[in-house]
Design a protein around this motif. Sequence first.
Motif, PDB file in Angstrom:
ATOM      1  N   GLN A  25       0.829  -1.212   0.000  1.00  0.00           N
ATOM      2  CA  GLN A  25       0.000   0.000   0.000  1.00  0.00           C
ATOM      3  C   GLN A  25       0.859   1.257   0.000  1.00  0.00           C
ATOM      4  O   GLN A  25       0.533   2.233  -0.664  1.00  0.00           O
ATOM      5  CB  GLN A  25      -0.945   0.010   1.205  1.00  0.00           C
ATOM      6  CG  GLN A  25      -1.931   1.170   1.192  1.00  0.00           C
ATOM      7  CD  GLN A  25      -2.856   1.128  -0.003  1.00  0.00           C
ATOM      8  OE1 GLN A  25      -3.472   0.106  -0.270  1.00  0.00           O
ATOM      9  NE2 GLN A  25      -2.952   2.225  -0.732  1.00  0.00           N
ATOM     10  N   ASP A  28       1.959   1.713  -3.544  1.00  0.00           N
ATOM     11  CA  ASP A  28       0.806   2.125  -4.347  1.00  0.00           C
ATOM     12  C   ASP A  28       0.440   3.580  -4.066  1.00  0.00           C
ATOM     13  O   ASP A  28       0.117   4.334  -4.984  1.00  0.00           O
ATOM     14  CB  ASP A  28      -0.406   1.228  -4.076  1.00  0.00           C
ATOM     15  CG  ASP A  28      -0.256  -0.170  -4.650  1.00  0.00           C
ATOM     16  OD1 ASP A  28       0.648  -0.382  -5.498  1.00  0.00           O
ATOM     17  OD2 ASP A  28      -1.046  -1.053  -4.262  1.00  0.00           O
ATOM     18  N   LYS A  31       2.794   5.954  -5.856  1.00  0.00           N
ATOM     19  CA  LYS A  31       2.448   6.083  -7.272  1.00  0.00           C
ATOM     20  C   LYS A  31       1.235   6.994  -7.445  1.00  0.00           C
ATOM     21  O   LYS A  31       1.223   7.860  -8.323  1.00  0.00           O
ATOM     22  CB  LYS A  31       2.162   4.709  -7.880  1.00  0.00           C
ATOM     23  CG  LYS A  31       3.390   3.845  -8.017  1.00  0.00           C
ATOM     24  CD  LYS A  31       3.027   2.463  -8.533  1.00  0.00           C
ATOM     25  CE  LYS A  31       4.228   1.549  -8.527  1.00  0.00           C
ATOM     26  NZ  LYS A  31       3.883   0.166  -8.875  1.00  0.00           N
ATOM     27  N   GLN A  32       0.224   6.797  -6.612  1.00  0.00           N
ATOM     28  CA  GLN A  32      -0.993   7.602  -6.708  1.00  0.00           C
ATOM     29  C   GLN A  32      -0.694   9.069  -6.383  1.00  0.00           C
ATOM     30  O   GLN A  32      -1.177   9.969  -7.082  1.00  0.00           O
ATOM     31  CB  GLN A  32      -2.068   7.053  -5.776  1.00  0.00           C
ATOM     32  CG  GLN A  32      -3.393   7.767  -5.922  1.00  0.00           C
ATOM     33  CD  GLN A  32      -4.491   7.147  -5.076  1.00  0.00           C
ATOM     34  OE1 GLN A  32      -4.244   6.261  -4.262  1.00  0.00           O
ATOM     35  NE2 GLN A  32      -5.702   7.614  -5.262  1.00  0.00           N
TER      36      GLN A  32
END
Length: 165
Positions: A25, A28, A31-32
Motif C-alpha cells: 500500500q 501504491d 504512485k498515486q
Amino acid sequence: MNDKVTSDRVMVHAASDKDRANWAQLIDDHKQIAEQCIVLADLAQGSREHSGLASRKLIELAVTVARHLDLEDEVIDRTVVAMEAKYSPDTIATMEENLDILRSDWKAFIGRWLPVIKPGEWEKFGVQAESMLDRLSSQVMLETEILYDHALRDGVVRPGGAVLH
C-alpha cells in the motif's frame, strides 16, 4: 562479547500478511500521490477556469496523503536498519527533519487553499502549488528509494512485504 553481538542483532522473520499489505500500500500510495501531483500541477498552470476542478483534485490529494501518512507512520521504522547501513546518523536526522518541515508546510498549504481555491487567487495558488507539489513529488521519490529500493536490496523487505520485526 558473543552475548553483546547476539543481543544487538536484528531478528529476521517472515513478513505477516498485514506487513505485506502495508508495504504494498505504501508503494501504491506513492504512485498515486505522484500521479495526482502531476495532474494538479498541470491544472495549476492552466486557466483560472480550472479552479473548481483543481479544488477537487487538491481535496483528493489531501485525502491520499493523509491516508498514506497514517499507514506510513505504522511501518516506517522497519527501514531503519537498512538506512543505517547506507546513511550516516546525521543524514538520517536531516531526512527526518526535512520530512517534518514538509509535513508542516503541507498542512499550511492545505489549510490555505481548501476547501475552495478562489479564482481571484489563482495565480498565487499556481506559484505555491508548483513549489509544494514539486517538494511533495521529490519526497515521494526519495521515500520510494529508501523505503523500498534500498530495503529490498538489503533484504529488509521482499517484494510485497517487510521481513523485519
